[in-house]
Motif scaffolding. Structure first.
Motif, PDB file in Angstrom:
ATOM      1  N   ASP A 148     -78.370 161.998   4.827  1.00 45.36           N
ATOM      2  CA  ASP A 148     -79.356 163.077   4.864  1.00 45.36           C
ATOM      3  C   ASP A 148     -78.940 164.166   5.844  1.00 45.36           C
ATOM      4  O   ASP A 148     -77.959 164.037   6.582  1.00 45.36           O
ATOM      5  CB  ASP A 148     -80.719 162.502   5.259  1.00 45.36           C
ATOM      6  N   PHE A 149     -79.691 165.247   5.845  1.00 44.73           N
ATOM      7  CA  PHE A 149     -79.518 166.359   6.788  1.00 44.73           C
ATOM      8  C   PHE A 149     -78.181 167.070   6.628  1.00 44.73           C
ATOM      9  O   PHE A 149     -77.531 167.451   7.591  1.00 44.73           O
ATOM     10  CB  PHE A 149     -79.700 165.889   8.238  1.00 44.73           C
ATOM     11  N   GLN A 150     -77.729 167.209   5.385  1.00 40.40           N
ATOM     12  CA  GLN A 150     -76.574 168.026   5.078  1.00 40.40           C
ATOM     13  C   GLN A 150     -76.930 168.865   3.849  1.00 40.40           C
ATOM     14  O   GLN A 150     -77.803 168.487   3.063  1.00 40.40           O
ATOM     15  CB  GLN A 150     -75.327 167.171   4.839  1.00 40.40           C
ATOM     16  N   PRO A 151     -76.278 170.020   3.684  1.00 43.41           N
ATOM     17  CA  PRO A 151     -76.696 170.971   2.634  1.00 43.41           C
ATOM     18  C   PRO A 151     -76.725 170.395   1.230  1.00 43.41           C
ATOM     19  O   PRO A 151     -77.546 170.769   0.405  1.00 43.41           O
ATOM     20  CB  PRO A 151     -75.668 172.099   2.755  1.00 43.41           C
ATOM     21  N   ASN A 152     -75.808 169.478   0.922  1.00 41.75           N
ATOM     22  CA  ASN A 152     -75.704 168.983  -0.459  1.00 41.75           C
ATOM     23  C   ASN A 152     -76.190 167.544  -0.604  1.00 41.75           C
ATOM     24  O   ASN A 152     -75.779 166.837  -1.525  1.00 41.75           O
ATOM     25  CB  ASN A 152     -74.263 169.103  -0.952  1.00 41.75           C
ATOM     26  N   SER A 153     -77.049 167.065   0.294  1.00 44.80           N
ATOM     27  CA  SER A 153     -77.532 165.687   0.221  1.00 44.80           C
ATOM     28  C   SER A 153     -78.279 165.436  -1.086  1.00 44.80           C
ATOM     29  O   SER A 153     -79.001 166.308  -1.588  1.00 44.80           O
ATOM     30  CB  SER A 153     -78.476 165.390   1.388  1.00 44.80           C
ATOM     31  N   TRP A 154     -78.090 164.222  -1.600  1.00 46.12           N
ATOM     32  CA  TRP A 154     -78.882 163.814  -2.744  1.00 46.12           C
ATOM     33  C   TRP A 154     -80.341 163.650  -2.329  1.00 46.12           C
ATOM     34  O   TRP A 154     -80.633 163.346  -1.174  1.00 46.12           O
ATOM     35  CB  TRP A 154     -78.398 162.469  -3.299  1.00 46.12           C
ATOM     36  N   ILE A 155     -81.271 163.816  -3.286  1.00 42.99           N
ATOM     37  CA  ILE A 155     -82.667 163.555  -2.980  1.00 42.99           C
ATOM     38  C   ILE A 155     -82.850 162.050  -2.771  1.00 42.99           C
ATOM     39  O   ILE A 155     -81.965 161.245  -3.081  1.00 42.99           O
ATOM     40  CB  ILE A 155     -83.601 164.075  -4.089  1.00 42.99           C
ATOM     41  N   THR A 156     -84.011 161.666  -2.259  1.00 38.58           N
ATOM     42  CA  THR A 156     -84.213 160.320  -1.712  1.00 38.58           C
ATOM     43  C   THR A 156     -83.791 159.201  -2.658  1.00 38.58           C
ATOM     44  O   THR A 156     -82.986 158.335  -2.289  1.00 38.58           O
ATOM     45  CB  THR A 156     -85.685 160.131  -1.322  1.00 38.58           C
ATOM     46  N   HIS A 157     -84.329 159.161  -3.856  1.00 39.64           N
ATOM     47  CA  HIS A 157     -84.045 158.026  -4.730  1.00 39.64           C
ATOM     48  C   HIS A 157     -82.605 158.027  -5.221  1.00 39.64           C
ATOM     49  O   HIS A 157     -82.014 156.958  -5.406  1.00 39.64           O
ATOM     50  CB  HIS A 157     -85.019 158.012  -5.908  1.00 39.64           C
ATOM     51  N   VAL A 158     -82.035 159.185  -5.427  1.00 36.93           N
ATOM     52  CA  VAL A 158     -80.637 159.249  -5.857  1.00 36.93           C
ATOM     53  C   VAL A 158     -79.737 158.734  -4.744  1.00 36.93           C
ATOM     54  O   VAL A 158     -78.817 157.938  -4.985  1.00 36.93           O
ATOM     55  CB  VAL A 158     -80.250 160.687  -6.243  1.00 36.93           C
ATOM     56  N   SER A 159     -79.993 159.161  -3.520  1.00 37.50           N
ATOM     57  CA  SER A 159     -79.149 158.738  -2.397  1.00 37.50           C
ATOM     58  C   SER A 159     -79.261 157.250  -2.132  1.00 37.50           C
ATOM     59  O   SER A 159     -78.321 156.622  -1.638  1.00 37.50           O
ATOM     60  CB  SER A 159     -79.534 159.509  -1.131  1.00 37.50           C
ATOM     61  N   GLY A 160     -80.413 156.655  -2.446  1.00 30.14           N
ATOM     62  CA  GLY A 160     -80.642 155.256  -2.136  1.00 30.14           C
ATOM     63  C   GLY A 160     -80.098 154.282  -3.159  1.00 30.14           C
ATOM     64  O   GLY A 160     -80.255 153.065  -2.997  1.00 30.14           O
ATOM     65  N   ASP A 325     -68.447 151.546  -0.077  1.00 28.19           N
ATOM     66  CA  ASP A 325     -68.654 152.796   0.668  1.00 28.19           C
ATOM     67  C   ASP A 325     -70.090 153.272   0.502  1.00 28.19           C
ATOM     68  O   ASP A 325     -70.758 153.660   1.466  1.00 28.19           O
ATOM     69  CB  ASP A 325     -67.694 153.889   0.157  1.00 28.19           C
ATOM     70  N   GLY A 326     -70.561 153.249  -0.731  1.00 28.22           N
ATOM     71  CA  GLY A 326     -71.935 153.665  -0.982  1.00 28.22           C
ATOM     72  C   GLY A 326     -72.941 152.790  -0.259  1.00 28.22           C
ATOM     73  O   GLY A 326     -73.895 153.293   0.348  1.00 28.22           O
ATOM     74  N   TYR A 327     -72.723 151.483  -0.295  1.00 30.68           N
ATOM     75  CA  TYR A 327     -73.654 150.552   0.349  1.00 30.68           C
ATOM     76  C   TYR A 327     -73.726 150.785   1.851  1.00 30.68           C
ATOM     77  O   TYR A 327     -74.810 150.784   2.451  1.00 30.68           O
ATOM     78  CB  TYR A 327     -73.220 149.116   0.050  1.00 30.68           C
ATOM     79  N   THR A 328     -72.580 151.008   2.473  1.00 26.32           N
ATOM     80  CA  THR A 328     -72.550 151.255   3.920  1.00 26.32           C
ATOM     81  C   THR A 328     -73.289 152.543   4.269  1.00 26.32           C
ATOM     82  O   THR A 328     -74.079 152.579   5.229  1.00 26.32           O
ATOM     83  CB  THR A 328     -71.095 151.349   4.410  1.00 26.32           C
ATOM     84  N   LEU A 329     -73.056 153.580   3.505  1.00 23.45           N
ATOM     85  CA  LEU A 329     -73.710 154.861   3.779  1.00 23.45           C
ATOM     86  C   LEU A 329     -75.206 154.811   3.486  1.00 23.45           C
ATOM     87  O   LEU A 329     -76.010 155.452   4.175  1.00 23.45           O
ATOM     88  CB  LEU A 329     -73.053 155.959   2.950  1.00 23.45           C
ATOM     89  N   VAL A 330     -75.604 154.040   2.483  1.00 26.92           N
ATOM     90  CA  VAL A 330     -77.025 153.916   2.157  1.00 26.92           C
ATOM     91  C   VAL A 330     -77.787 153.261   3.316  1.00 26.92           C
ATOM     92  O   VAL A 330     -78.933 153.633   3.601  1.00 26.92           O
ATOM     93  CB  VAL A 330     -77.219 153.122   0.848  1.00 26.92           C
ATOM     94  N   GLN A 331     -77.173 152.301   3.962  1.00 29.11           N
ATOM     95  CA  GLN A 331     -77.833 151.694   5.122  1.00 29.11           C
ATOM     96  C   GLN A 331     -78.096 152.741   6.204  1.00 29.11           C
ATOM     97  O   GLN A 331     -79.172 152.757   6.819  1.00 29.11           O
ATOM     98  CB  GLN A 331     -76.966 150.563   5.680  1.00 29.11           C
ATOM     99  N   GLN A 332     -77.145 153.624   6.415  1.00 22.23           N
ATOM    100  CA  GLN A 332     -77.346 154.691   7.400  1.00 22.23           C
ATOM    101  C   GLN A 332     -78.446 155.644   6.938  1.00 22.23           C
ATOM    102  O   GLN A 332     -79.298 156.051   7.731  1.00 22.23           O
ATOM    103  CB  GLN A 332     -76.038 155.454   7.610  1.00 22.23           C
ATOM    104  N   ARG A 333     -78.435 155.994   5.654  1.00 19.83           N
ATOM    105  CA  ARG A 333     -79.462 156.897   5.119  1.00 19.83           C
ATOM    106  C   ARG A 333     -80.847 156.262   5.230  1.00 19.83           C
ATOM    107  O   ARG A 333     -81.832 156.935   5.532  1.00 19.83           O
ATOM    108  CB  ARG A 333     -79.138 157.223   3.651  1.00 19.83           C
ATOM    109  N   TYR A 334     -80.918 154.965   5.017  1.00 25.78           N
ATOM    110  CA  TYR A 334     -82.190 154.250   5.086  1.00 25.78           C
ATOM    111  C   TYR A 334     -82.838 154.431   6.453  1.00 25.78           C
ATOM    112  O   TYR A 334     -84.040 154.685   6.564  1.00 25.78           O
ATOM    113  CB  TYR A 334     -81.940 152.767   4.801  1.00 25.78           C
TER     114      TYR A 334
END
Length: 451
Positions: A148-160, A325-334
């Protein structure tokens, strides 16, 4: 109706959990609350009816009468019809009943609020679909846009979630089925098919008689409230068919069990690219493999299934997305979001209260009979898969990555728990099934659920 000791214990624990989860938030106990460090407006938005995500709102709608009629008809005639219908007609009837039941429950909230508009909310997938102009590029850069908090971040459900979830709705849009109604219909069709998948799996693992016993319970399960419509209903349907195919291959009740094993792996492989949490479907899958006639038989199914799953992983790797990679980043986004304000001191056990609401007290009573040592020793598939679903839920809970909204998030595991009603004495089935139906109707009419 007399209640056995096991059912009484299970239902008592379930009722106490639910009562405590609804009452504790109003006792001003500090950190043992659904939400901390939040304004009254945020508490109302996110925890008004904790442990269920929704708002207190007694209401009726177009779906009220059909839902009551479907529920009542299933309670009165479901068992007798399940015992008489030809097998293929039974599985289709279970699917159709589950779909109509789910749609009726959704329509209690109205067409737009309850169905067509569910997946068009600000944080939902459909808001991201118009931004996808280059699908290969979207997959290739998917992980870089999770935080989150970057110009091109996915919206909540997509990022998760992994890219498979978003891709599904993009593909629907590309073939002319765009918009909330079509997306909702897709989730409804696939999600309600989980009931048929469970019946198919139980027939393979425990025999047709047991499968016929569970049919009414899975057809009008309270989980339908969240299956219609949420993307997690779609995820639950996909995962359920993966387990069903694996069960067919393990019991060799199909002509080409190795081919079916590959298909099971492909479906389960696709599932983990819909939802990271579906990696825990490995636990029910292991339970199914234990039901094989021998360890060699289990290995003969496991290898082609694993190859099928790895093929899906390989396609995404080639496309530029690595699951870990996605799983690791999703934990941070969570932890960048509202999770920080949802204390584990409450949700660690309130999550389980939401499960009780989602599966109904009739299914909870059945879970009281799952801990049957004799059945486990003889490798009863129904017992093992339900226990595996419970273990998966426990892992998900202790991970601290599922705090709140678990009545929806844990649907892929909860749908299997609804089959536990078949373990109850047959003479009591109608009463427990009726309790499930009444619970679902009360919850849907008094709480305006967010999903």
């Amino acid at each position: 109706m007399s209640i056995g000791r096991k059912e009484a214990v299970a239902v008592t624990v379930g009722v106490l959990l639910v009562v405590a989860a609804f009452v504790v938030p109003h006792l001003n106990l500090g950190i043992v609350t659904p939400l901390i460090n939040s304004s009254p407006a945020q508490i109302k938005s996110f925890a008004d009816t904790a442990p269920i995500f929704g708002w207190w709102n007694a209401h009726v709608g177009w779906g009220t009468v059909p839902a009551i009629l479907i529920g009542a008809a299933t309670v009165i005639w479901g068992a007798s019809l399940a015992g008489r219908l030809p097998w293929r007609a039974l599985t289709l009837s279970v699917w159709a009943t589950s779909m109509l039941w789910a749609f009726s429950l959704a329509m209690i909230d109205g067409w737009q609020r309850g169905f067509a508009g569910r997946l068009t909310a600000r944080h939902e997938y459909l808001n991201q679909v118009p931004t996808i102009t280059d699908i290969p590029e979207a997959v290739r850069t998917f992980a870089s846009r999770i935080l989150d908090f970057q110009p091109n971040s996915w919206i909540t459900h997509v990022s998760g979630h992994p890219p498979g979830a978003l891709l599904t709705f993009v593909w629907l849009d590309r073939i002319g089925l765009g918009g909330g109604a079509w997306a909702g219909l897709w989730c409804l069709l696939v999600g309600s098919s989980a009931a048929a998948a469970i019946v198919v799996a139980v027939r393979a693992l425990n025999g047709e008689q047991t499968a016929r016993l569970i049919a009414p319970f899975v057809a009008v399960a309270p989980t339908a409230i969240w299956i219609a419509v949420s993307a997690d209903g779609y995820f639950a349907g996909v995962a359920a068919w993966g387990i069903a195919l694996l069960a067919l291959a393990v019991r060799q009740t199909v002509r080409r069990p190795l081919l079916v094993a590959v298909a099971a792996g492909v479906v389960l492989g696709w599932a983990i690219f819909l939802n990271y949490g579906l990696a825990l479907m490995a636990v029910p899958a292991l339970a199914v493999l234990i039901c094989a006639s021998s360890w060699r038989g289990a290995v003969r199914v496991l290898i082609p299934a694993a190859l099928g799953a790895l093929a899906v992983v390989g396609v995404f790797v080639i496309a530029g997305f690595w699951w870990f990679d996605g799983y690791t980043l999703v934990q941070q986004r969570y932890w960048q979001g509202i999770a920080l304000n949802r204390p584990f001191q409450y949700w660690s056990w309130a999550n389980l209260a939401s499960v009780v609401c989602a599966i109904g007290l009739g299914s909870v009573a059945g879970i009281g009979r799952v801990f049957d040592i004799a059945a486990i020793k003889r490798r009863s598939g129904l017992h093992l898969v339900i226990l595996a679903a419970l273990v998966a839920i426990l892992f998900a809970d202790l991970s601290m990555l599922s705090k709140a909204e678990t009545e929806r998030i844990w649907l892929p595991f909860e749908v299997w728990l609804t089959a536990a009603g078949a373990l109850l004495p047959v003479r009591a089935h109608r009463w427990w099934l009726g309790l499930n139906v009444i619970g679902a109707l009360l919850l849907n009419h008094f709480i305006l659920t967010n999903w």
